[in-house]
Design a protein around this motif. Structure first.
Motif, PDB file in Angstrom:
ATOM      1  N   MET A   1     -23.718 -25.970  24.656  1.00  9.89           N
ATOM      2  CA  MET A   1     -22.918 -26.203  23.762  1.00  9.89           C
ATOM      3  C   MET A   1     -23.217 -26.844  22.808  1.00  9.89           C
ATOM      4  O   MET A   1     -23.253 -28.421  22.863  1.00  9.89           O
ATOM      5  N   LYS A   2     -24.000 -26.342  21.716  1.00  6.44           N
ATOM      6  CA  LYS A   2     -24.428 -27.166  20.937  1.00  6.44           C
ATOM      7  C   LYS A   2     -23.311 -27.242  19.467  1.00  6.44           C
ATOM      8  O   LYS A   2     -23.059 -25.964  19.502  1.00  6.44           O
ATOM      9  N   LEU A   3     -23.561 -28.408  18.862  1.00  4.52           N
ATOM     10  CA  LEU A   3     -22.352 -28.559  17.947  1.00  4.52           C
ATOM     11  C   LEU A   3     -23.402 -27.938  16.456  1.00  4.52           C
ATOM     12  O   LEU A   3     -24.460 -28.515  16.388  1.00  4.52           O
ATOM     13  N   SER A   4     -22.066 -27.463  15.390  1.00  2.00           N
ATOM     14  CA  SER A   4     -22.726 -27.512  14.315  1.00  2.00           C
ATOM     15  C   SER A   4     -23.101 -28.576  13.254  1.00  2.00           C
ATOM     16  O   SER A   4     -22.487 -30.051  13.948  1.00  2.00           O
ATOM     17  N   ALA A   5     -23.890 -27.606  12.558  1.00  2.00           N
ATOM     18  CA  ALA A   5     -24.273 -29.773  11.608  1.00  2.00           C
ATOM     19  C   ALA A   5     -23.398 -30.432  10.816  1.00  2.00           C
ATOM     20  O   ALA A   5     -22.936 -31.930  11.295  1.00  2.00           O
ATOM     21  N   GLU A   6     -21.829 -29.343  10.948  1.00  2.87           N
ATOM     22  CA  GLU A   6     -20.663 -29.843  10.132  1.00  2.87           C
ATOM     23  C   GLU A   6     -19.704 -30.679  11.059  1.00  2.87           C
ATOM     24  O   GLU A   6     -19.679 -31.988  11.337  1.00  2.87           O
ATOM     25  N   LEU A   7     -20.041 -30.293  13.021  1.00  3.95           N
ATOM     26  CA  LEU A   7     -18.855 -30.801  13.504  1.00  3.95           C
ATOM     27  C   LEU A   7     -19.855 -32.014  14.292  1.00  3.95           C
ATOM     28  O   LEU A   7     -18.883 -33.000  14.472  1.00  3.95           O
ATOM     29  N   HIS A   8     -21.261 -32.013  13.889  1.00  3.13           N
ATOM     30  CA  HIS A   8     -21.864 -33.392  14.566  1.00  3.13           C
ATOM     31  C   HIS A   8     -21.820 -34.474  13.538  1.00  3.13           C
ATOM     32  O   HIS A   8     -21.053 -35.658  14.074  1.00  3.13           O
ATOM     33  N   ALA A   9     -21.623 -34.189  12.400  1.00  2.76           N
ATOM     34  CA  ALA A   9     -21.078 -35.223  11.354  1.00  2.76           C
ATOM     35  C   ALA A   9     -19.865 -35.933  11.231  1.00  2.76           C
ATOM     36  O   ALA A   9     -19.871 -37.041  11.577  1.00  2.76           O
ATOM     37  N   PHE A  10     -18.598 -34.756  11.950  1.00  3.82           N
ATOM     38  CA  PHE A  10     -17.165 -35.454  12.621  1.00  3.82           C
ATOM     39  C   PHE A  10     -17.887 -36.112  12.981  1.00  3.82           C
ATOM     40  O   PHE A  10     -16.826 -37.459  13.500  1.00  3.82           O
ATOM     41  N   SER A  11     -17.787 -35.524  14.155  1.00  6.53           N
ATOM     42  CA  SER A  11     -18.749 -36.538  15.382  1.00  6.53           C
ATOM     43  C   SER A  11     -18.755 -38.247  15.254  1.00  6.53           C
ATOM     44  O   SER A  11     -18.587 -38.938  15.680  1.00  6.53           O
ATOM     45  N   ASP A  12     -19.817 -37.873  14.182  1.00  5.94           N
ATOM     46  CA  ASP A  12     -20.190 -39.180  13.922  1.00  5.94           C
ATOM     47  C   ASP A  12     -18.839 -40.367  13.128  1.00  5.94           C
ATOM     48  O   ASP A  12     -18.934 -41.416  13.441  1.00  5.94           O
ATOM     49  N   ARG A  13     -18.518 -39.800  11.992  1.00  5.84           N
ATOM     50  CA  ARG A  13     -17.051 -40.314  11.453  1.00  5.84           C
ATOM     51  C   ARG A  13     -16.354 -40.785  12.519  1.00  5.84           C
ATOM     52  O   ARG A  13     -15.531 -41.856  12.616  1.00  5.84           O
ATOM     53  N   LEU A  14     -16.213 -39.895  13.794  1.00  5.74           N
ATOM     54  CA  LEU A  14     -15.236 -40.429  14.755  1.00  5.74           C
ATOM     55  C   LEU A  14     -15.731 -41.708  15.778  1.00  5.74           C
ATOM     56  O   LEU A  14     -14.588 -42.097  15.588  1.00  5.74           O
ATOM     57  N   GLY A  15     -17.433 -41.880  15.708  1.00  7.78           N
ATOM     58  CA  GLY A  15     -17.177 -42.896  16.521  1.00  7.78           C
ATOM     59  C   GLY A  15     -17.308 -42.166  18.496  1.00  7.78           C
ATOM     60  O   GLY A  15     -17.286 -43.075  19.134  1.00  7.78           O
ATOM     61  N   HIS A  16     -17.181 -40.666  18.472  1.00  3.93           N
ATOM     62  CA  HIS A  16     -18.636 -41.196  19.764  1.00  3.93           C
ATOM     63  C   HIS A  16     -18.909 -39.445  19.805  1.00  3.93           C
ATOM     64  O   HIS A  16     -18.626 -38.136  19.200  1.00  3.93           O
ATOM     65  N   GLU A  17     -20.318 -39.297  20.420  1.00  6.28           N
ATOM     66  CA  GLU A  17     -20.618 -38.112  21.101  1.00  6.28           C
ATOM     67  C   GLU A  17     -20.009 -37.638  22.282  1.00  6.28           C
ATOM     68  O   GLU A  17     -20.149 -38.124  22.973  1.00  6.28           O
TER      69      GLU A  17
END
Length: 229
Positions: free
Chosen positions: A1-17
């Motif tokens: 499963m690949k994250l959407s761009a929106e969720l990928h950006a959220f993951s970056d804000r969260l600090g966890h890939e």
């Protein structure tokens, strides 16, 4: 499963890939949009609450070796309460990526404190399941860093402190009066005035629960009192 761009950006804000992105998707799925094949985040919320609790208890235990249980308990409560979780969620834009049903979305679900708090805990559980306790601890300590630094101030229950002050000075309990209310039902704004028997009073206005605005009014009156003593 690949994250959407929106969720990928959220993951970056969260600090966890995420190695398992589906965990993040589940953590952000509210019951109003869940299906048999798309589970909601309630089970993750249950686990995340415990992950957060353990991390905060450990942090408080190690940061102040001289603190008693009575001193640590209110600090702990200030760090893990729903209002704090919701505030952290707002800081990282969690509400923007919540997956909600249409009715919940129309009623302002992305701003509701309880939904944000629950989803924040679910996201912490997702990190724990994805990469273990060390990863979850790292994210929590980063996101809660400022609150850990000011926890003594944040843990002070202003309403209790004001009541104790009034009692010590021979007065009855402070009186809290709702002097105004505005805004829609899903996001009301209150104005609360707190009064003492000696005539001193203060007010506070804001969105949230009535109790949180009462706390703000109590804080304002305590500040006023401290400035005249």
């Amino acid at each position: 499963m690949k994250l959407s761009a929106e969720l990928h950006a959220f993951s970056d804000r969260l600090g966890h890939e995420f190695a398992r992105p589906e965990l993040l998707v589940r953590a952000l799925t509210h019951g109003s949009i869940s299906t048999a094949t798309r589970p909601d985040n309630q089970r993750l919320e249950f686990l995340g609450d415990r992950v957060l609790g353990l991390t905060m208890a450990e942090a408080l235990f190690t940061s102040d070796r001289s603190a008693t249980e009575g001193q640590m308990a209110p600090r702990y409560n200030a760090l893990v309460k729903g209002e704090t979780c919701a505030a952290v969620a707002r800081e990282i834009g969690l509400g923007e990526v919540l997956k909600l049903g249409r009715s919940e979305m129309m009623s302002g679900g992305r701003r509701k404190e309880a939904l944000l708090a629950d989803a924040m805990e679910a996201v912490l559980a997702a990190i724990y399941l994805d990469a273990g306790l060390d990863a979850a601890r790292r994210v929590i300590l980063t996101l809660w860093a400022n609150r850990l630094a000011t926890v003594d101030q944040d843990s002070r229950d202003a309403k209790t402190a004001l009541q104790e002050w009034a009692q010590a000075h021979g007065m009855g309990p402070p009186r809290y009066v709702q002097t105004a209310r505005s805004g829609p039902d899903h996001a009301p704004e209150f104005e609360i005035t707190v009064r003492l028997d000696d005539g001193r009073e203060a007010n506070a206005t804001g969105k949230g629960t009535k109790r949180s605005i009462e706390q703000a009014a109590a804080t304002a009156l305590l500040t006023q009192i401290e400035g005249t003593t």
